[in-house]
Design a protein around this motif. Structure first.
Motif, PDB file in Angstrom:
ATOM      1  N   ALA A   1       4.274  -8.803  17.112  1.00  0.00           N
ATOM      2  CA  ALA A   1       3.430  -9.055  16.161  1.00  0.00           C
ATOM      3  C   ALA A   1       2.789  -8.149  15.439  1.00  0.00           C
ATOM      4  O   ALA A   1       2.662  -7.822  14.332  1.00  0.00           O
ATOM      5  CB  ALA A   1       2.295 -10.172  16.801  1.00  0.00           C
ATOM      6  N   LEU A   2       2.453  -6.840  16.284  1.00  0.00           N
ATOM      7  CA  LEU A   2       1.864  -5.555  15.719  1.00  0.00           C
ATOM      8  C   LEU A   2       2.789  -5.205  14.747  1.00  0.00           C
ATOM      9  O   LEU A   2       2.469  -4.633  13.397  1.00  0.00           O
ATOM     10  CB  LEU A   2       1.146  -4.624  16.800  1.00  0.00           C
ATOM     11  N   LEU A   3       4.124  -4.816  15.140  1.00  0.00           N
ATOM     12  CA  LEU A   3       4.966  -4.102  14.395  1.00  0.00           C
ATOM     13  C   LEU A   3       5.413  -5.102  13.099  1.00  0.00           C
ATOM     14  O   LEU A   3       5.911  -4.339  12.073  1.00  0.00           O
ATOM     15  CB  LEU A   3       6.260  -3.775  15.099  1.00  0.00           C
ATOM     16  N   ARG A   4       5.327  -6.178  13.224  1.00  0.00           N
ATOM     17  CA  ARG A   4       5.766  -6.942  11.951  1.00  0.00           C
ATOM     18  C   ARG A   4       4.537  -6.960  10.928  1.00  0.00           C
ATOM     19  O   ARG A   4       4.724  -6.786   9.951  1.00  0.00           O
ATOM     20  CB  ARG A   4       6.005  -8.649  12.411  1.00  0.00           C
ATOM     21  N   GLU A   5       3.513  -6.860  11.411  1.00  0.00           N
ATOM     22  CA  GLU A   5       2.312  -6.839  10.373  1.00  0.00           C
ATOM     23  C   GLU A   5       2.221  -5.217  10.013  1.00  0.00           C
ATOM     24  O   GLU A   5       1.704  -5.061   8.769  1.00  0.00           O
ATOM     25  CB  GLU A   5       0.974  -7.157  11.378  1.00  0.00           C
ATOM     26  N   ASN A   6       2.226  -4.350  10.771  1.00  0.00           N
ATOM     27  CA  ASN A   6       1.998  -2.937  10.627  1.00  0.00           C
ATOM     28  C   ASN A   6       3.113  -2.065  11.170  1.00  0.00           C
ATOM     29  O   ASN A   6       2.914  -1.755  12.448  1.00  0.00           O
ATOM     30  CB  ASN A   6       0.695  -2.467  11.087  1.00  0.00           C
ATOM     31  N   PRO A   7       4.411  -1.674  10.586  1.00  0.00           N
ATOM     32  CA  PRO A   7       5.484  -1.125  11.099  1.00  0.00           C
ATOM     33  C   PRO A   7       5.020   0.396  11.401  1.00  0.00           C
ATOM     34  O   PRO A   7       5.800   0.811  11.942  1.00  0.00           O
ATOM     35  CB  PRO A   7       6.432  -1.249   9.945  1.00  0.00           C
ATOM     36  N   GLU A   8       3.961   1.008  10.817  1.00  0.00           N
ATOM     37  CA  GLU A   8       3.483   2.344  11.064  1.00  0.00           C
ATOM     38  C   GLU A   8       2.247   2.383  11.420  1.00  0.00           C
ATOM     39  O   GLU A   8       1.266   3.035  11.110  1.00  0.00           O
ATOM     40  CB  GLU A   8       3.986   3.358   9.882  1.00  0.00           C
ATOM     41  N   PRO A   9       1.750   1.832  12.823  1.00  0.00           N
ATOM     42  CA  PRO A   9       0.483   1.925  13.295  1.00  0.00           C
ATOM     43  C   PRO A   9       0.177   3.390  13.878  1.00  0.00           C
ATOM     44  O   PRO A   9       0.913   3.939  14.242  1.00  0.00           O
ATOM     45  CB  PRO A   9       0.341   0.543  14.276  1.00  0.00           C
ATOM     46  N   THR A  10      -1.208   3.725  13.684  1.00  0.00           N
ATOM     47  CA  THR A  10      -1.797   4.557  14.427  1.00  0.00           C
ATOM     48  C   THR A  10      -2.165   4.389  15.813  1.00  0.00           C
ATOM     49  O   THR A  10      -1.815   3.188  16.211  1.00  0.00           O
ATOM     50  CB  THR A  10      -3.137   4.936  13.682  1.00  0.00           C
ATOM     51  N   ASP A  11      -2.334   5.453  16.705  1.00  0.00           N
ATOM     52  CA  ASP A  11      -2.443   5.005  17.998  1.00  0.00           C
ATOM     53  C   ASP A  11      -3.659   4.183  18.100  1.00  0.00           C
ATOM     54  O   ASP A  11      -3.939   3.364  19.294  1.00  0.00           O
ATOM     55  CB  ASP A  11      -2.709   6.312  18.828  1.00  0.00           C
ATOM     56  N   ASP A  12      -4.671   4.507  17.438  1.00  0.00           N
ATOM     57  CA  ASP A  12      -6.055   3.622  17.671  1.00  0.00           C
ATOM     58  C   ASP A  12      -5.561   1.958  17.187  1.00  0.00           C
ATOM     59  O   ASP A  12      -6.152   1.227  17.687  1.00  0.00           O
ATOM     60  CB  ASP A  12      -7.168   4.168  16.717  1.00  0.00           C
TER      61      ASP A  12
END
Length: 156
Positions: free
Chosen positions: A108-119
């Protein structure tokens, strides 16, 4: 009550009692990756995607899922397979009990935000209980996967 939903891409029509939880319905339909942990919506072990949004199936009646698309890890194997090895390489799946919840939330995270920060990764995975790893292994695994996707080096 009669419900209609899509489970892992397959249409299902079923008669259910009004008090049946989504987790129980899913497990009765062969989705054994959906696990019962705290039963208070605090551990993340029962995470599934409903219309691509992560939800806790232990705190939702199945009748509320009627008309929606539900995905469990069984229906997302190809997507999960790509990065689950990176998490395992970091020693973050010691007992494996929490892994399906982490994988569902990572999808779900990577679908929403393909380049997330560590935080952003930490914030998204904060609702997952893991008693073995201390969570840093999952973070390192996700980061290694993202670096690999970009064509960068991975740390092992």
């Amino acid at each position: 009550m009669q419900i209609k939903l899509t489970l892992n891409g397959r249409a299902i029509c079923a008669d259910v009692a009004a008090d049946v939880l989504l987790i129980d319905f899913l497990r009765e339909h062969g989705c054994l990756s959906v696990k019962r942990g705290c039963e208070t919506a605090n551990c993340g072990l029962c995470t599934v995607l409903m219309d691509d949004i992560p939800i806790l199936s232990c705190s939702m009646l199945v009748v509320r899922a009627s008309g929606h698309a539900i995905y469990t890890l069984e229906g997302l194997q190809a997507e999960a397979e790509e990065f689950a090895g990176f998490i395992a390489d970091q020693g973050a799946e010691q007992c494996g009990f929490c892994n399906p919840g982490f994988v569902m939330n990572t999808i779900a995270l990577l679908r929403e935000n393909p380049e997330p920060t560590d935080d952003e990764i930490r914030a998204y995975l904060a609702g997952n209980l893991c008693r073995c790893s201390g969570y840093e292994g999952q973070l390192r695994g996700i980061r290694a996967y993202l670096d690999w996707k970009k064509g960068g080096e991975t740390c092992g």
